[in-house]
Write a protein that holds these residues in place. Sequence first.
Motif, PDB file in Angstrom:
ATOM      1  N   MET A  44     -41.689  -1.729 171.685  1.00  0.00           N
ATOM      2  CA  MET A  44     -40.411  -2.417 171.894  1.00  0.00           C
ATOM      3  C   MET A  44     -40.327  -3.026 173.285  1.00  0.00           C
ATOM      4  O   MET A  44     -39.745  -4.102 173.470  1.00  0.00           O
ATOM      5  CB  MET A  44     -39.244  -1.453 171.667  1.00  0.00           C
ATOM      6  N   TRP A  47     -42.265  -6.108 173.031  1.00  0.00           N
ATOM      7  CA  TRP A  47     -41.493  -7.123 172.311  1.00  0.00           C
ATOM      8  C   TRP A  47     -40.443  -7.747 173.227  1.00  0.00           C
ATOM      9  O   TRP A  47     -40.236  -8.968 173.202  1.00  0.00           O
ATOM     10  CB  TRP A  47     -40.805  -6.518 171.086  1.00  0.00           C
ATOM     11  N   THR A  76     -43.371  -3.617 164.024  1.00  0.00           N
ATOM     12  CA  THR A  76     -42.288  -3.562 165.012  1.00  0.00           C
ATOM     13  C   THR A  76     -41.807  -4.948 165.413  1.00  0.00           C
ATOM     14  O   THR A  76     -40.603  -5.238 165.384  1.00  0.00           O
ATOM     15  CB  THR A  76     -42.754  -2.809 166.265  1.00  0.00           C
ATOM     16  N   ALA A  80     -38.077  -6.551 164.639  1.00  0.00           N
ATOM     17  CA  ALA A  80     -37.190  -6.849 165.766  1.00  0.00           C
ATOM     18  C   ALA A  80     -36.796  -8.326 165.765  1.00  0.00           C
ATOM     19  O   ALA A  80     -35.638  -8.673 166.043  1.00  0.00           O
ATOM     20  CB  ALA A  80     -37.867  -6.473 167.080  1.00  0.00           C
ATOM     21  N   CYS A 106     -40.026   3.082 161.567  1.00  0.00           N
ATOM     22  CA  CYS A 106     -39.808   1.940 162.461  1.00  0.00           C
ATOM     23  C   CYS A 106     -38.406   1.359 162.264  1.00  0.00           C
ATOM     24  O   CYS A 106     -37.679   1.120 163.231  1.00  0.00           O
ATOM     25  CB  CYS A 106     -40.872   0.888 162.198  1.00  0.00           C
ATOM     26  N   ALA A 107     -38.035   1.136 161.018  1.00  0.00           N
ATOM     27  CA  ALA A 107     -36.718   0.567 160.723  1.00  0.00           C
ATOM     28  C   ALA A 107     -35.598   1.461 161.237  1.00  0.00           C
ATOM     29  O   ALA A 107     -34.598   0.977 161.788  1.00  0.00           O
ATOM     30  CB  ALA A 107     -36.573   0.358 159.216  1.00  0.00           C
ATOM     31  N   HIS A 109     -35.779   3.699 163.760  1.00  0.00           N
ATOM     32  CA  HIS A 109     -35.783   3.729 165.226  1.00  0.00           C
ATOM     33  C   HIS A 109     -35.171   2.467 165.830  1.00  0.00           C
ATOM     34  O   HIS A 109     -34.660   2.502 166.957  1.00  0.00           O
ATOM     35  CB  HIS A 109     -37.210   3.901 165.743  1.00  0.00           C
ATOM     36  N   LEU A 110     -35.201   1.367 165.100  1.00  0.00           N
ATOM     37  CA  LEU A 110     -34.623   0.129 165.623  1.00  0.00           C
ATOM     38  C   LEU A 110     -33.122   0.237 165.831  1.00  0.00           C
ATOM     39  O   LEU A 110     -32.543  -0.548 166.591  1.00  0.00           O
ATOM     40  CB  LEU A 110     -34.945  -1.035 164.688  1.00  0.00           C
ATOM     41  N   HIS A 113     -32.059   0.322 169.369  1.00  0.00           N
ATOM     42  CA  HIS A 113     -32.397  -0.827 170.218  1.00  0.00           C
ATOM     43  C   HIS A 113     -31.601  -2.078 169.846  1.00  0.00           C
ATOM     44  O   HIS A 113     -32.017  -3.182 170.193  1.00  0.00           O
ATOM     45  CB  HIS A 113     -33.891  -1.113 170.122  1.00  0.00           C
ATOM     46  N   THR A 114     -30.500  -1.911 169.163  1.00  0.00           N
ATOM     47  CA  THR A 114     -29.735  -3.091 168.750  1.00  0.00           C
ATOM     48  C   THR A 114     -29.157  -3.853 169.937  1.00  0.00           C
ATOM     49  O   THR A 114     -29.102  -5.081 169.920  1.00  0.00           O
ATOM     50  CB  THR A 114     -28.607  -2.704 167.775  1.00  0.00           C
ATOM     51  N   ILE A 117     -32.036  -5.908 171.477  1.00  0.00           N
ATOM     52  CA  ILE A 117     -32.380  -7.049 170.622  1.00  0.00           C
ATOM     53  C   ILE A 117     -31.313  -8.135 170.713  1.00  0.00           C
ATOM     54  O   ILE A 117     -31.622  -9.329 170.817  1.00  0.00           O
ATOM     55  CB  ILE A 117     -32.577  -6.588 169.169  1.00  0.00           C
ATOM     56  N   GLN A 132     -29.725  -4.134 160.680  1.00  0.00           N
ATOM     57  CA  GLN A 132     -30.531  -2.914 160.776  1.00  0.00           C
ATOM     58  C   GLN A 132     -30.109  -1.894 159.721  1.00  0.00           C
ATOM     59  O   GLN A 132     -30.957  -1.261 159.077  1.00  0.00           O
ATOM     60  CB  GLN A 132     -30.412  -2.322 162.189  1.00  0.00           C
TER      61      GLN A 132
END
Length: 314
Positions: A44, A47, A76, A80, A106-107, A109-110, A113-114, A117, A132
């Motif tokens: 991340m 990214w 990832t 993202a 992965c989905a 854990h995102l 991180h919204t 992003i 998400q």
Amino acid sequence: MHWRAKGLLQKLLGHMPGGEQAHYLLQKRFGGLRGFTREFEIKMDDWRLMASHLHDAGRPIAGARLFEIGSGWYPTFPLACYLGGAKQVITVDLHRHLKHDLLLECADHLAEHTALIAQACNVPETEVQRRQRRLSARLQQGDDLAAATDGVVIYQAPIDASCTALPTHGIDCVFSNSVLEHVEPAVVDGIYREAMRILVPGGIMFHSVNCGDHYAYVDHSINQLNYLKYSDHDWHRWDNAFLYQNRMRAYEFVDHAEAAGFDIVLNTECPREKRLAELAAMHVHPQFAHIPPERLCVTSIDFIGRTHLTGAAT
């Protein structure tokens, strides 16, 4: 683990029936997949850096049509980008590595991180959160990646990124992360030529390349320049199906992109004092003697190449 032992083990697994599955299980038990959260956080952060570079180059992720080379075990970067409002993300691999359990993880854990992003893509966080939640729910209920992302993320494997069936001039950005160092030099050139074909006029190609000796991550008795001690002939015995390293230097990836017709608009090549000192303390094989130390020692680089606005080569 001693790097030679790992190399021999991976070479053995590469020739065994069921070797790929055995390698995956070993990675989950002892390797990079053992600590999913740590590896995910690193991805991340990579990214985030890519999103920043793309924004500075005038190609924000929101609304973009993207093509990723090297999907890996879990996507990832594509996910993202989807959450950040990409119009389409096609992600391809030469071999089919995607694992459903890691995709689900992965989905999920995102969700943490919204905010990152949303900021990186300049979109409302509420929209990122909505995507998400829907993504995780649809994957949990058994949807494939395309269905779970409303057709935005398309996973294709096996696909050769140097010879795709994509239309000419249909992609805004081609990208990869820690992939090109594992590709044969002639294929790197083929990937660049194909990127030139599929990118729109003025489209960009972003690559982050980790071109140090990857065995140094498992054997701390060596550094990331260790593989420069060996000739191509001697190094071949340690290359294998799971960890091929082409040993191209950072500047060569950029030079080859320029030769393919790209205008370089970002190049982070920078010699580090630590690497220069490590290089000075070791015996380098004569085949690398023509390369200046300040270029030979570089073990990572990000760069962006842009196609000409008047039209890409075909």
